[in-house]
Design a protein around this motif. Structure first.
Motif, short mmCIF file in Angstrom:
data_model
loop_
_atom_site.label_atom_id
_atom_site.label_comp_id
_atom_site.label_asym_id
_atom_site.label_seq_id
_atom_site.Cartn_x
_atom_site.Cartn_y
_atom_site.Cartn_z
N PHE A 186 0.68 -1.24 -0.10
CA PHE A 186 -0.11 0.01 -0.06
C PHE A 186 0.80 1.30 0.01
O PHE A 186 0.32 2.34 0.39
N SER A 187 2.16 1.26 -0.31
CA SER A 187 2.99 2.26 -0.44
C SER A 187 2.53 2.86 -1.64
O SER A 187 2.03 2.26 -2.69
N HIS A 188 3.01 4.05 -2.01
CA HIS A 188 2.70 4.82 -3.41
C HIS A 188 3.46 3.89 -4.32
O HIS A 188 2.76 3.90 -5.72
N GLU A 189 4.49 3.41 -4.28
CA GLU A 189 5.27 2.74 -5.05
C GLU A 189 4.60 1.10 -5.49
O GLU A 189 4.21 0.91 -6.53
N PHE A 190 3.91 0.70 -4.61
CA PHE A 190 3.08 -0.58 -4.56
C PHE A 190 1.73 -0.35 -5.52
O PHE A 190 1.45 -0.94 -6.32
N ILE A 191 1.03 0.77 -5.19
CA ILE A 191 -0.22 1.08 -5.75
C ILE A 191 0.05 1.67 -7.10
O ILE A 191 -0.58 0.90 -7.99
N ARG A 192 1.49 2.28 -7.57
CA ARG A 192 1.67 2.49 -8.97
C ARG A 192 1.85 1.31 -9.64
O ARG A 192 1.55 1.14 -10.98
N ARG A 193 2.62 0.18 -9.07
CA ARG A 193 2.89 -1.06 -9.73
C ARG A 193 1.69 -2.00 -9.87
O ARG A 193 1.47 -2.77 -10.73
N HIS A 194 1.03 -2.03 -8.59
CA HIS A 194 0.25 -3.27 -8.69
C HIS A 194 -1.33 -2.85 -8.16
O HIS A 194 -2.02 -3.90 -7.63
N GLY A 195 -1.60 -1.51 -7.81
CA GLY A 195 -2.66 -1.12 -7.47
C GLY A 195 -3.97 -1.63 -8.09
O GLY A 195 -4.83 -2.33 -7.61
N TYR A 196 -3.86 -1.33 -9.38
CA TYR A 196 -5.18 -1.84 -10.43
C TYR A 196 -5.10 -3.41 -10.30
O TYR A 196 -6.29 -3.92 -10.33
N GLN A 197 -3.94 -4.08 -10.29
CA GLN A 197 -3.95 -5.63 -10.28
C GLN A 197 -4.69 -5.99 -8.99
O GLN A 197 -5.53 -6.74 -9.07
#
Length: 574
Positions: free
Chosen positions: A301-312
């Motif tokens: 749930f970091s910004h980087e996680f959301i950028r990479r995997h948020g939609y997934q």
């Protein structure tokens, strides 16, 4: 001299390219027995729910067989789902925090103990028996919940790229055999007890229609659920940690290599310089690598996680939620279908044990002709046509058949017979049960399988179990909505025509329309989830591999990376 980063790289490459071997099938059986037990325990309750009502909630003043009050029925059926949801979140996190192997045996041990305890539920009255049963079924669900993220993640990380979907799908497909076995055990127990303690139908003798010995039927049914789990417990705790967790999360490439040598018939030869200077340099470099690794390992749930995997993650959770809303709510019209085709007569025309037998027989038939085939068609085709198309087609077909049932429900079912209102005359009963069976088939040859498989492939190794647990928990939230929210919603909107103890609802047709809409939502959110077929887990996770493995370089399996043949030798064992 081969360094540890090269060995770690080669371990992952070897896993991706390893030929199918005996250990793969052994792992399927070990993990699959957990899912066999999961389905047996979760779905067997539906075969004896009416028996519990007859045994503990018979009211002579009503002149009808006893039934569980709505709040008790919701508790008995729903508490295991709540426990499963919590277990999915907890064990999903624990699998990433402590390792898959360290917590894997705990889930199975919980299922064994609580299955036996459920059958031994104690008490001198209905309230105490149902309370203890709910207590143990909550913890049973907690153990079942842990099996979802751990089994999926372990099987995914053990598998090669070519057959990963079939292997993970085969583990989940054991659910079909669990459902079938639960119904079959209920058939055997009810038949045996009915032969020994045969009783007349309720309308002939209200009291004698339910023999006291029938209390053993549901208890033995639950306790038998511990047997398959117990048979595989030893083998589960003996499984090595997955090489991907050891290499990518624990940063112990040498141990990962040793573990894989035990199971995949490969040998990694690592040369070591025993000088104190060399050892000191290696330790110093390893410490630097770990510090560098921390900088690129973004958190959940970091910004980087959301950028990479948020939609997934959004796609995985919404698709699993909508699937389970529809999947667990299909009992809304089960009663009408089984009555229309003559599989289940009115309760007053049967004894308690006859009712268990006929309900179980109907469920076994549905499992045999639609549930089990749907799972295994997925296993056969998933690595050929891909996860995405199977899921998209499954949601589309479920929406299609739900819409047919919505707009033609009463024409297919027929109307209550003038001579016997407990039966339905007219209609098209063959088409009616076919629509019902096909929705189950395309749920299993569709999103019910793929929503389990895909979350175990998309996310980084250090977050894989957690993300699968979150996705699965969203599914169980949908199951709770489907099993209970729609049970109330589907009640007749006309006062006096709803089931005893329930308030008025919106009616069966409007409920089915809402379910069709849920399936359509799942269809569109499938576009948030990428195709994972034929790609390595490291490619799918879109993460820079640990500097401890690659020296800070982004290296994916299809990259042309040279390797030193002096430190790896692969032995094939055909």
């Amino acid at each position: 001299m081969p360094d540890q980063s090269a060995v770690g790289m080669e371990v992952l490459r070897t896993l991706d390219k390893a030929k199918t071997q005996g250990y793969h099938f052994k792992s399927i059986v070990i993990a699959g027995m957990g899912f066999f037990t999961d389905a047996y325990d979760l779905f067997s309750i539906s075969t004896v729910t009416r028996l519990l009502g007859r045994l503990y909630y018979y009211d002579p003043a009503l002149g009808k067989p006893g039934t569980l009050p709505p709040n008790v029925a919701a508790a008995v059926n729903g508490v295991a789902l709540v426990g499963t949801l919590i277990g999915q979140l907890f064990f999903g996190w624990a699998g990433d925090k402590f390792g898959r192997k360290k917590v894997y045996g705990i889930t199975l041990l919980l299922m064994i103990l609580t299955s036996v305890a459920s059958g031994l539920s104690l008490g001198s009255n209905a309230t105490s028996v149902m309370t203890t049963l709910c207590f143990f079924r909550f913890w049973l669900g907690f153990g079942i919940g842990g099996d979802y993220p751990l089994s999926a993640t372990i099987m995914s990380e053990y598998s090669n790229t070519k057959t990963r979907g079939a292997f993970v799908g085969a583990v989940f497909a054991m659910q079909g055999f669990g459902i079938l076995s639960g119904a079959s055990v209920a058939i055997i127990l009810s038949s045996a007890f009915n032969a020994a303690y045969h009783r007349p139908a309720f309308q002939v003798d209200h009291i004698r229609s339910t023999p006291p010995q029938a209390d053993y039927v549901w208890r033995l049914l639950f306790m038998f659920g511990a047997l398959p789990a117990a048979l595989t417990y030893y083998y589960r705790i003996r499984m090595p940690e997955t090489a991907r967790y050891t290499a990518l999360v624990e940063k112990n490439n040498e141990q990962a290599a040793r573990d894989m040598e035990k199971v995949l018939h490969v040998q990694f030869q690592t040369a070591h310089d025993d000088s104190s200077v060399a050892i000191g340099e290696q330790k110093h470099q390893a410490a630097k690598d770990r510090e560098a690794d921390k900088k690129v390992q973004y958190r959940l749930f970091s910004h980087e996680f959301i950028r990479r995997h948020g939609y997934q993650l959004l796609g995985c959770t919404v698709c699993w939620f909508t699937l389970d809303v529809a999947f667990y709510s299909q009992n809304l019209f089960q009663k009408d279908i089984f009555t229309a085709v003559g599989w289940i007569p009115a309760a007053s025309k049967m004894s308690a044990l006859e009712e268990v037998f006929k309900i179980s027989r109907a469920q076994a038939l549905i499992a045999l002709v639609s549930t089990v085939p749907g799972y295994w068609v997925t296993v056969a085709l998933i690595d050929r046509i891909g996860r995405w198309w199977i899921q998209l087609n499954g949601f589309f077909m479920m929406t299609f058949f739900m819409l047919i049932l919505t707009f033609d429900y009463y024409n297919l079912r027929g109307s209550p017979c003038p001579a016997d209102p407990s039966k339905y005359c007219g209609g098209n009963h063959l088409a009616f049960i076919s629509m019902y069976a096909l929705t189950f088939f395309f749920a299993n040859f569709g999103p019910n399988s793929t929503t389990f498989i895909v979350p175990a492939e998309l996310f980084p190794a250090r977050l894989r179990s957690t993300c699968h647990g979150i996705s699965a928990a969203a599914g169980k939230a949908g199951a709770i909505v489907g099993a209970f929210g729609f049970l109330y919603a589907s009640q007749s909107q006309y006062a006096g025509k709803q089931d005893h103890g329930y308030p008025t609802g919106i009616g069966i047709k409007k409920s089915l329309l809402l379910l069709a809409i849920c399936n359509a939502v799942g269809f569109f959110f499938t576009f948030f989830v990428p195709e994972t077929n034929g790609k390595s887990l490291e490619e799918l996770s879109v993460e820079e591999r640990s500097p401890y493995l690659t020296g800070g370089l982004v290296v994916l399996p299809e990259d042309n990376v040279s390797k030193d043949e002096s430190y790896i030798h692969t032995e094939t064992n055909q």
